[in-house]
Design an enzyme around this catalytic site. Structure first.
Site, short mmCIF file in Angstrom:
data_model
loop_
_atom_site.label_atom_id
_atom_site.label_comp_id
_atom_site.label_asym_id
_atom_site.label_seq_id
_atom_site.Cartn_x
_atom_site.Cartn_y
_atom_site.Cartn_z
N ASP A 102 0.82 -1.21 0.00
CA ASP A 102 0.00 0.00 0.00
C ASP A 102 0.85 1.26 0.00
O ASP A 102 1.15 1.84 1.05
CB ASP A 102 -0.99 0.03 1.16
CG ASP A 102 -2.01 1.16 1.01
OD1 ASP A 102 -1.87 1.99 0.08
OD2 ASP A 102 -2.94 1.21 1.83
N THR A 121 -2.28 7.12 9.40
CA THR A 121 -3.27 6.54 10.29
C THR A 121 -3.03 7.10 11.69
O THR A 121 -1.90 7.10 12.19
CB THR A 121 -3.15 5.00 10.28
OG1 THR A 121 -3.35 4.55 8.93
CG2 THR A 121 -4.19 4.37 11.19
#
Length: 176
Positions: A102, A121
């Protein structure tokens, strides 16, 4: 913008060939979509394993951390900041070695360049990202520290259900 981000991600993946990074095998596009063929990582996500077994045994954690360090060191050596290290983005190959995946938030940095984009995140964000200061490769090292803590102790060091409280802890407190 989405198309430019996808092209940027493909270019980053093309130059990121490394044993501990998921390899891009092929890519093509149709008039409306991009298709990426990625190396198969049959061992699943670190997130799944941590959810299933809880904390990671210390010897296994050492190996995973060392492999992640090598992957990040490689990315940094070719001018790429990863920016989204978390258990969901760490896969395992058939032999149990890690594969970073990713690259949607990754960015090419020129030598000495920094960036200021607020992304990543929440639990793994470095203080400089939260404070909207310029940052560079060090934020990946911060995220690795948070991930290491989580693998060994079962939780992130600053977690709070209230994101504002968590950000305050990240910026001002030492890990507990």
């Amino acid at each position: 913008a989405i198309r430019n981000n996808t092209v940027s991600m493909v270019l980053i993946m093309m130059k990121s060939q490394h044993p501990f990074i998921v390899n891009l095998c092929f890519a093509f596009q149709t008039p409306s979509k991009f298709y990426l063929g990625l190396e198969y990582a049959p061992g699943g996500e670190l997130f799944y394993h941590m959810d299933k077994v809880g904390t990671i045994m210390i010897d296994d954690a050492r190996l995973y951390i060392a492999e992640i360090i090598l992957a990040l060191k490689h990315l940094h050596s070719i001018g790429i900041i990863y920016r989204d290290l978390k258990p969901e983005n760490v896969l395992f190959d058939a032999e149990g070695h890690i594969k970073l995946t990713d690259f949607g938030l990754s960015k090419d940095l020129f030598e000495g360049e920094q960036t200021t984009t607020f992304c990543g995140t929440s639990e793994y964000l470095a203080p400089e990202v939260i404070m909207q200061q310029s940052y560079s490769y060090e934020i990946d090292e911060w995220a690795l520290g948070v991930l290491s803590y989580e693998m060994i102790l079962g939780t992130t060091p600053f977690y709070d259900e209230n994101k504002a409280v968590m950000f305050g802890k990240i910026v001002s407190e030492n890990p507990v």
